[in-house]
Enzyme design. Structure first.
Site, PDB file in Angstrom:
ATOM      1  N   GLY A  46       8.151  24.850 -35.865  1.00 24.35           N
ATOM      2  CA  GLY A  46       9.130  25.280 -34.876  1.00 24.35           C
ATOM      3  C   GLY A  46       9.344  26.777 -34.997  1.00 24.35           C
ATOM      4  O   GLY A  46       9.126  27.352 -36.071  1.00 24.35           O
ATOM      5  N   GLN A  51      13.391  34.968 -33.964  1.00 26.70           N
ATOM      6  CA  GLN A  51      12.476  35.210 -35.088  1.00 26.70           C
ATOM      7  C   GLN A  51      11.375  36.207 -34.723  1.00 26.70           C
ATOM      8  O   GLN A  51      10.734  36.767 -35.613  1.00 26.70           O
ATOM      9  CB  GLN A  51      11.841  33.899 -35.561  1.00 26.70           C
ATOM     10  CG  GLN A  51      12.846  32.952 -36.212  1.00 26.70           C
ATOM     11  CD  GLN A  51      12.173  31.690 -36.702  1.00 26.70           C
ATOM     12  OE1 GLN A  51      12.009  30.745 -35.944  1.00 26.70           O
ATOM     13  NE2 GLN A  51      11.757  31.680 -37.955  1.00 26.70           N
ATOM     14  N   CYS A  99      11.531  28.029 -43.776  1.00 24.00           N
ATOM     15  CA  CYS A  99      11.620  28.786 -42.526  1.00 24.00           C
ATOM     16  C   CYS A  99      10.638  29.953 -42.588  1.00 24.00           C
ATOM     17  O   CYS A  99      10.530  30.598 -43.635  1.00 24.00           O
ATOM     18  CB  CYS A  99      13.056  29.295 -42.370  1.00 24.00           C
ATOM     19  SG  CYS A  99      13.292  30.339 -40.924  1.00 24.00           S
ATOM     20  N   LEU A 100       9.962  30.210 -41.478  1.00 18.56           N
ATOM     21  CA  LEU A 100       8.987  31.311 -41.458  1.00 18.56           C
ATOM     22  C   LEU A 100       9.680  32.669 -41.652  1.00 18.56           C
ATOM     23  O   LEU A 100       9.031  33.644 -42.004  1.00 18.56           O
ATOM     24  CB  LEU A 100       8.194  31.309 -40.140  1.00 18.56           C
ATOM     25  CG  LEU A 100       7.353  30.047 -39.865  1.00 18.56           C
ATOM     26  CD1 LEU A 100       6.643  30.167 -38.520  1.00 18.56           C
ATOM     27  CD2 LEU A 100       6.345  29.785 -40.972  1.00 18.56           C
ATOM     28  N   HIS A 141      17.551  23.034 -36.934  1.00 22.61           N
ATOM     29  CA  HIS A 141      17.126  24.288 -37.575  1.00 22.61           C
ATOM     30  C   HIS A 141      16.904  25.384 -36.521  1.00 22.61           C
ATOM     31  O   HIS A 141      17.372  26.516 -36.677  1.00 22.61           O
ATOM     32  CB  HIS A 141      15.844  24.012 -38.374  1.00 22.61           C
ATOM     33  CG  HIS A 141      15.290  25.197 -39.088  1.00 22.61           C
ATOM     34  ND1 HIS A 141      15.241  25.282 -40.467  1.00 22.61           N
ATOM     35  CD2 HIS A 141      14.750  26.351 -38.620  1.00 22.61           C
ATOM     36  CE1 HIS A 141      14.700  26.451 -40.805  1.00 22.61           C
ATOM     37  NE2 HIS A 141      14.389  27.115 -39.698  1.00 22.61           N
ATOM     38  N   GLU A 142      16.189  25.042 -35.442  1.00 19.09           N
ATOM     39  CA  GLU A 142      15.846  26.059 -34.436  1.00 19.09           C
ATOM     40  C   GLU A 142      17.059  26.449 -33.584  1.00 19.09           C
ATOM     41  O   GLU A 142      17.225  27.615 -33.240  1.00 19.09           O
ATOM     42  CB  GLU A 142      14.699  25.589 -33.544  1.00 19.09           C
ATOM     43  CG  GLU A 142      13.402  25.219 -34.285  1.00 19.09           C
ATOM     44  CD  GLU A 142      12.892  26.283 -35.255  1.00 19.09           C
ATOM     45  OE1 GLU A 142      13.162  27.477 -35.048  1.00 19.09           O
ATOM     46  OE2 GLU A 142      12.242  25.896 -36.243  1.00 19.09           O
ATOM     47  N   HIS A 145      19.052  28.927 -35.341  1.00 12.58           N
ATOM     48  CA  HIS A 145      18.528  30.296 -35.187  1.00 12.58           C
ATOM     49  C   HIS A 145      19.141  30.976 -33.962  1.00 12.58           C
ATOM     50  O   HIS A 145      19.425  32.174 -33.980  1.00 12.58           O
ATOM     51  CB  HIS A 145      17.006  30.282 -34.996  1.00 12.58           C
ATOM     52  CG  HIS A 145      16.221  30.276 -36.276  1.00 12.58           C
ATOM     53  ND1 HIS A 145      16.306  31.288 -37.205  1.00 12.58           N
ATOM     54  CD2 HIS A 145      15.302  29.408 -36.766  1.00 12.58           C
ATOM     55  CE1 HIS A 145      15.478  31.021 -38.223  1.00 12.58           C
ATOM     56  NE2 HIS A 145      14.868  29.883 -37.982  1.00 12.58           N
TER      57      HIS A 145
HETATM   58 NI    NI Z   1      13.458  28.931 -39.208  1.00 10.40          NI
END
Ligand code: NI
Length: 178
Positions: A46, A51, A99-100, A141-142, A145
């Site tokens: 995701g 991000q 998380c990236l 999670h997304e 963000h």
């Molecule tokens: Ni993330």
């Protein structure tokens, strides 16, 4: 299509809330394609627009996130615009969430077991669905963000402080080395 740069904690804009998308124009569609490519390039399931430095309420996720075998072969994304969680049910511990944008760190996070999501699809059509398991975690999670919240904001203050300290030390070292 292009791979975009993924911002990493403690980048400030990751902690800022994103704005609602008014018009799904070509620029937004391009952004969505790029986000998909960027996500797969970094082996994520995701990715949210903030991000990649765009504070607008858009997320993409792997259409085959729940099916590890299909994931290998088919690179297909689903995009959600202005997504909202409108109902929740139960809770569980999402193990080893990562998380990236949070380099080299994973933690257990308390999440809702099931969520109902309302959003627009890429064509601007209103959709609503229920998500559970890994898909439920991806949604929470997304969408976090988009509100400027990272998963490390949902762990204990002590663990967060330890991660922050480690990360700042690494960044300092990287700067010294270059
Ligand atoms: Ni993330």
């Amino acid at each position: 299509m292009a791979i975009r740069n993924i911002l990493k904690y403690p980048e400030k804009s990751l902690s800022q809330p994103s704005v609602t998308v008014d018009v799904i124009d070509d620029e937004i569609k391009q952004l969505i394609q790029d986000m998909g490519e960027t996500m797969f390039d970094d082996a994520g399931v995701g990715l949210a627009a903030p991000q990649v430095g765009i504070n607008q309420r858009i997320l993409v996720y792997d259409a085959h996130a729940t099916d590890p075998e299909a994931r290998e072969d088919i690179k297909e994304i689903i995009a959600l615009i202005n997504p909202e969680i409108i109902a929740t049910q139960g809770s569980f511990i999402s193990e080893d969430e990562g998380c990236l944008s949070v380099v080299e760190y994973r933690a257990n996070v308390k999440r809702y077991e099931k969520v109902t999501v309302k959003a627009l699809d890429m064509d601007g059509k209103q959709i609503q669905f229920e998500a559970e398991g890994i898909l439920s975690v991806i949604m929470q999670h997304e969408i976090d963000h988009l509100d400027g919240v990272l998963f490390i904001d949902r762990i204990s203050p002590l663990k967060r402080a330890m991660y922050k300290k480690k990360r700042l030390k690494e960044l300092k070292k990287e700067n010294e080395d270059t």
